[in-house]
Design an enzyme around this catalytic site. Structure first.
Site, PDB file in Angstrom:
ATOM      1  N   SER A   1      68.399  -4.243  -1.469  1.00  0.00           N
ATOM      2  CA  SER A   1      67.565  -5.093  -0.586  1.00  0.00           C
ATOM      3  C   SER A   1      66.239  -4.478  -0.142  1.00  0.00           C
ATOM      4  CB  SER A   1      68.319  -5.523   0.687  1.00  0.00           C
ATOM      5  OG  SER A   1      69.181  -6.594   0.422  1.00  0.00           O
ATOM      6  N   THR A   2      65.967  -3.227  -0.517  1.00  0.00           N
ATOM      7  CA  THR A   2      64.773  -2.577   0.059  1.00  0.00           C
ATOM      8  C   THR A   2      63.502  -2.795  -0.762  1.00  0.00           C
ATOM      9  OG1 THR A   2      65.159  -0.467  -1.084  1.00  0.00           O
ATOM     10  CG2 THR A   2      66.194  -0.744   1.076  1.00  0.00           C
ATOM     11  N   GLY A   3      63.594  -3.593  -1.837  1.00  0.00           N
ATOM     12  CA  GLY A   3      62.409  -3.896  -2.632  1.00  0.00           C
ATOM     13  C   GLY A   3      61.950  -5.318  -2.350  1.00  0.00           C
TER      14      GLY A   3
ATOM     15  N   GLY B   1      62.466  -5.611 -10.467  1.00  0.00           N
ATOM     16  CA  GLY B   1      62.994  -4.414  -9.812  1.00  0.00           C
ATOM     17  C   GLY B   1      64.137  -3.754 -10.572  1.00  0.00           C
TER      18      GLY B   1
ATOM     19  N   ASP C   1      67.134  -4.797 -10.946  1.00  0.00           N
ATOM     20  CA  ASP C   1      67.857  -5.806 -11.734  1.00  0.00           C
ATOM     21  C   ASP C   1      67.254  -5.901 -13.139  1.00  0.00           C
ATOM     22  OD1 ASP C   1      69.565  -7.887 -12.277  1.00  0.00           O
ATOM     23  OD2 ASP C   1      68.547  -9.369 -11.012  1.00  0.00           O
TER      24      ASP C   1
ATOM     25  N   ASP D   1      66.178   7.109 -11.807  1.00  0.00           N
ATOM     26  CA  ASP D   1      66.388   5.783 -12.385  1.00  0.00           C
ATOM     27  C   ASP D   1      67.897   5.549 -12.522  1.00  0.00           C
ATOM     28  OD1 ASP D   1      66.545   3.543 -13.974  1.00  0.00           O
ATOM     29  OD2 ASP D   1      65.372   4.375 -15.630  1.00  0.00           O
ATOM     30  N   ILE D   2      68.383   4.501 -11.896  1.00  0.00           N
ATOM     31  CA  ILE D   2      69.832   4.273 -11.881  1.00  0.00           C
ATOM     32  C   ILE D   2      70.383   3.997 -13.292  1.00  0.00           C
ATOM     33  CG2 ILE D   2      69.839   1.769 -11.460  1.00  0.00           C
ATOM     34  CD1 ILE D   2      72.066   2.402  -9.329  1.00  0.00           C
TER      35      ILE D   2
ATOM     36  N   TYR E   1      63.483  -7.878  -1.509  1.00  0.00           N
ATOM     37  CA  TYR E   1      64.127  -8.528  -0.362  1.00  0.00           C
ATOM     38  C   TYR E   1      63.681  -7.975   0.987  1.00  0.00           C
ATOM     39  CZ  TYR E   1      67.245 -11.407  -3.275  1.00  0.00           C
ATOM     40  OH  TYR E   1      67.751 -12.342  -4.144  1.00  0.00           O
TER      41      TYR E   1
HETATM   42  N1  AR6 Z   1      66.505   2.792 -10.324  1.00  0.00           N
HETATM   43  C1  AR6 Z   1      66.792   2.943  -9.012  1.00  0.00           C
HETATM   44  N2  AR6 Z   1      66.188   2.223  -8.053  1.00  0.00           N
HETATM   45  C2  AR6 Z   1      65.245   1.339  -8.417  1.00  0.00           C
HETATM   46  C3  AR6 Z   1      64.887   1.129  -9.777  1.00  0.00           C
HETATM   47  C4  AR6 Z   1      65.566   1.906 -10.761  1.00  0.00           C
HETATM   48  N3  AR6 Z   1      65.310   1.779 -12.058  1.00  0.00           N
HETATM   49  N4  AR6 Z   1      63.919   0.182  -9.822  1.00  0.00           N
HETATM   50  C5  AR6 Z   1      63.674  -0.193  -8.551  1.00  0.00           C
HETATM   51  N5  AR6 Z   1      64.461   0.502  -7.699  1.00  0.00           N
HETATM   52  P1  AR6 Z   1      64.721  -4.463  -5.779  1.00  0.00           P
HETATM   53  P2  AR6 Z   1      66.175  -6.078  -3.794  1.00  0.00           P
HETATM   54  C6  AR6 Z   1      64.561   0.436  -6.237  1.00  0.00           C
HETATM   55  O1  AR6 Z   1      63.470  -5.237  -5.556  1.00  0.00           O
HETATM   56  O2  AR6 Z   1      65.223  -5.681  -2.741  1.00  0.00           O
HETATM   57  C7  AR6 Z   1      65.204  -8.641  -8.145  1.00  0.00           C
HETATM   58  O3  AR6 Z   1      64.198  -9.411  -8.761  1.00  0.00           O
HETATM   59  C8  AR6 Z   1      63.392  -0.124  -5.482  1.00  0.00           C
HETATM   60  O4  AR6 Z   1      62.390   0.875  -5.268  1.00  0.00           O
HETATM   61  O5  AR6 Z   1      65.073  -4.134  -7.189  1.00  0.00           O
HETATM   62  O6  AR6 Z   1      67.650  -6.064  -3.513  1.00  0.00           O
HETATM   63  C9  AR6 Z   1      66.534  -9.369  -8.104  1.00  0.00           C
HETATM   64  O7  AR6 Z   1      66.725 -10.229  -9.218  1.00  0.00           O
HETATM   65  C10 AR6 Z   1      64.048  -0.541  -4.188  1.00  0.00           C
HETATM   66  O8  AR6 Z   1      64.125   0.567  -3.268  1.00  0.00           O
HETATM   67  O9  AR6 Z   1      66.009  -5.249  -5.175  1.00  0.00           O
HETATM   68  C11 AR6 Z   1      66.436 -10.131  -6.817  1.00  0.00           C
HETATM   69  O10 AR6 Z   1      65.758 -11.349  -6.977  1.00  0.00           O
HETATM   70  C12 AR6 Z   1      65.460  -0.915  -4.599  1.00  0.00           C
HETATM   71  O11 AR6 Z   1      65.608  -0.460  -5.940  1.00  0.00           O
HETATM   72  C13 AR6 Z   1      65.644  -9.224  -5.922  1.00  0.00           C
HETATM   73  O12 AR6 Z   1      64.844  -8.422  -6.797  1.00  0.00           O
HETATM   74  C14 AR6 Z   1      65.764  -2.386  -4.526  1.00  0.00           C
HETATM   75  O13 AR6 Z   1      64.635  -3.136  -4.923  1.00  0.00           O
HETATM   76  C15 AR6 Z   1      66.538  -8.293  -5.140  1.00  0.00           C
HETATM   77  O14 AR6 Z   1      65.755  -7.553  -4.226  1.00  0.00           O
END
Ligand code: AR6
Length: 276
Positions: free
Chosen positions: A122-124, A37, A39, A15-16, A126
């Protein structure tokens, strides 16, 4: 389980929001006002003050970055970036993703920050394919670290086992990626190395050894000798990349630090080992 394969770049699963670094990077959206996610997790852990500061930033464009304080996070700062939304890969997604990593590292450096943690931007939500994103992330971080010594540690925080393994694989992938690029420019894959320009081969070996130095934060004092030996031994460019990938693993397993001289007999063992 957290894993480590180098000193200046660490890949961990976790967890970051718990990372004890100078800055963590947030994969935000253009409003910078929070979301799901990573964020959402960062805003929850930092507390409502983070959103208050974000409100004053006027948003952020894809590929760009903005910085705030970290409030209740262990990290002192949050660098917010907006990754590209995946639209099939033909809309500049790769360049925008690389820009997120590059700009975050440049900003950290300009603020004198030494340690920084990234999520897989971007891997969630997006939808950017994870394996492709991992290679871009690792390559861009390596390029930035090789240009300057100021940042001492980059932690790539992976959410889940699959991301963790893909990020680890991305380093090995880098060697073959370089190899493939040379092949397309010069000759068919598998053509004997000796048929090619000598300088090009030496350059490839030198570049791959430099990647090893950057990954591990070490200096190989007998680099030119290694280059000569590897060029002499390699039958093809793919063969050369397998040798340098094996050398990279050897450095990691041995836990080499600082300035090092790779003994001739070790290099021989590595080179003959992959021929078996
Ligand atoms: N620690 C580390 N990595 C994480 C955590 C965590 N606590 N939680 C999720 N991830 P995403 P995006 C990973 O969707 O694709 C948001 O709503 C997750 O498994 O968080 O850039 C924003 O407000 C994935 O591999 O971000 C934007 O609207 C990675 O973080 C949108 O999502 C990114 O997933 C951005 O989408």
């Amino acid at each position: 389980m957290p894993g480590r394969f180098s000193r200046r770049i660490l890949v961990v699963e976790g967890d970051i929001t718990t990372q004890p670094v100078d800055a963590i990077v947030n994969a935000a959206n253009e409003t910078l006002l929070g979301g799901g996610g990573v964020d959402g997790a960062i805003h929850r852990a930092a507390g409502p003050e983070l959103k208050e500061e974000c409100r004053m930033l006027g948003g952020c464009r894809a590929g760009e970055v903005k910085i705030t304080r970290g409030y209740h996070l262990p990290a002192q700062y949050v660098i917010h970036t907006v990754g590209p939304v995946w639209r099939g890969g033909q809309h500049g997604e790769d360049e925008l993703l690389a820009s997120c990593y590059r700009q975050a590292l440049d900003l950290a450096r300009s603020r004198g920050l030494k340690t920084i943690a990234f999520p897989a931007i971007s891997t969630g939500a997006y939808g950017f394919p994870l394996a492709r994103a991992a290679v871009i992330a690792v390559r861009t971080v390596l390029e930035c670290l090789s240009r300057s010594q100021e940042i001492t540690r980059v932690v790539l925080v992976c959410h889940g086992d699959r991301a963790f393994h893909l990020f680890q694989d991305a380093v090995t992938e880098l060697f073959s990626e370089y190899d493939g690029r040379e092949d397309r420019n010069n000759a068919a894959p598998g053509e004997p190395a000796s048929a090619w320009q000598e300088g090009g081969l030496g350059e490839q070996a030198r570049a791959e050894i430099q990647i090893i130095e950057v990954i591990h934060g070490i200096r190989i004092v007998n680099k030119e000798r290694l280059v000569d030996e590897i060029v002499r031994h390699a039958r093809t460019r793919q063969h050369m990349s397998r040798i340098t990938a094996a050398l990279n693993s050897w450095v990691a397993i041995k836990g080499i630090v600082g300035e090092t001289e790779i003994p001739d007999d070790e290099l021989d063992r590595i080179m003959t080992g992959i021929d078996k």
